[in-house]
Scaffold this motif. Structure first.
Motif: not given
Length: 291
Positions: A215, A217, A221-222, A225-226, A228-229, A250-252, A254
């Motif tokens: 990604h 990243k 950051q991964v 993101r994990w 949040l998802q 981390v909002f750009d 998935d």
């Protein structure tokens, strides 16, 4: 990105933590975080930097109404009257009249009456409008069930150790069943590093590293993101401006369902922080100064 708590209050899903941030570095760190875009700041009475968090908010130029302030009462201030006074201490240091989210920092299972008394004080503070939401931290499912039987307001948040090597899915399942948001402390597994166990550091994990590479990243950051998802809130901490900024970026992207599953499979079931059931006043007493 906001989440709606079980009492209808909106809270940023990604926050900025100041655990173990020395007071002399806290003001600048909070200012930097707010500059980057964070709007949730998490602290605690036992961190001994609430005063500096408040100062950072005031000098940041960001209006107080835009900042979601979260803090936690320490076990030394449990009991009904003691917790009411502890709110005064925290609010005084933060320099605010209203705290957005107030948590009990640990369950005191060795004296659960004091824990219940403290939570009932939080309920009173909520009813009086002195806090906007209340919750708990480090409450395992069996202790949470005990609290729910003895109190009236379901916690809005349960803040617990949470990272790829210790995701506490049973805790999140229990929280979800009651409409409680799970919030991860040490969300990137930093606790696995500063405990000296670099061999099992999440930052060096090849699975996370490969996903990050795919990604463009960083592993940090991964991991954020994990969270949040997967429906959790997370409160990363840093005192380095470049990392404070990176952790918010981390909002750009998935993660795919397969990537989420790969990260979930890293869970070792090994806790790095203290066992919440082992917290006692004898071992963990700390005098919280007056405001």
């Amino acid at each position: 990105m906001n989440v709606t708590l079980n009492n209808g209050i909106e809270m940023p899903a990604l926050g900025f933590g100041v655990f173990q941030t020395p007071p002399e570095q806290t003001v600048a760190s909070v200012v930097e975080a707010l500059k980057v875009g964070y709007r949730l700041i998490d602290t605690a009475a036992s961190y001994l930097n609430e005063r500096e968090v408040g100062e950072g908010i005031r000098v940041s130029g960001v209006d107080r109404s835009e900042v979601f302030v979260e803090t936690k009462l320490w076990i030394s201030d449990y009991g009904y009257d003691e917790a009411l006074h502890a709110f005064d201490k925290s609010a005084g240091k933060l320099g605010v009249e209203q705290i957005d989210l107030l948590l009990l920092h640990q369950p005191l299972t060795s004296d659960f009456e004091k824990t219940v008394g403290a939570y009932k004080a939080l309920e009173k503070l909520l009813a009086d409008g002195k806090v906007r939401a209340i919750g708990v931290s480090n409450f395992m499912p069996h202790v949470l069930a005990n609290l729910l039987e003895r109190t009236d307001v379901v916690p809005a948040v349960n803040q617990v150790e949470g990272h790829p090597y210790f995701s506490q899915r049973d805790v999140q399942a229990a929280d979800d069943a009651h409409g409680i948001l799970t919030q991860a402390w040490s969300p990137m597994g930093g606790i696995t590093s500063y405990r000296g166990d670099s061999g099992r550091s999440t930052f060096n994990d090849p699975v996370i590293g490969d996903i990050a590479l795919a990604h463009g990243k960083t592993p940090a950051q991964v991991m954020l993101r994990w969270h949040l998802q997967e429906g959790r809130s997370a409160i990363p901490k840093s005192v380095k401006p470049e990392r404070i900024a990176a952790n918010f970026d981390v909002f750009d992207f998935d993660l795919s369902a397969e990537e989420l599953a790969q990260i979930n499979a890293l869970d070792t079931g090994v806790r790095s922080g203290p066992d919440p059931d082992a917290i006692t006043l004898e071992s963990f007493h700390r005098d919280i100064p007056e405001a």
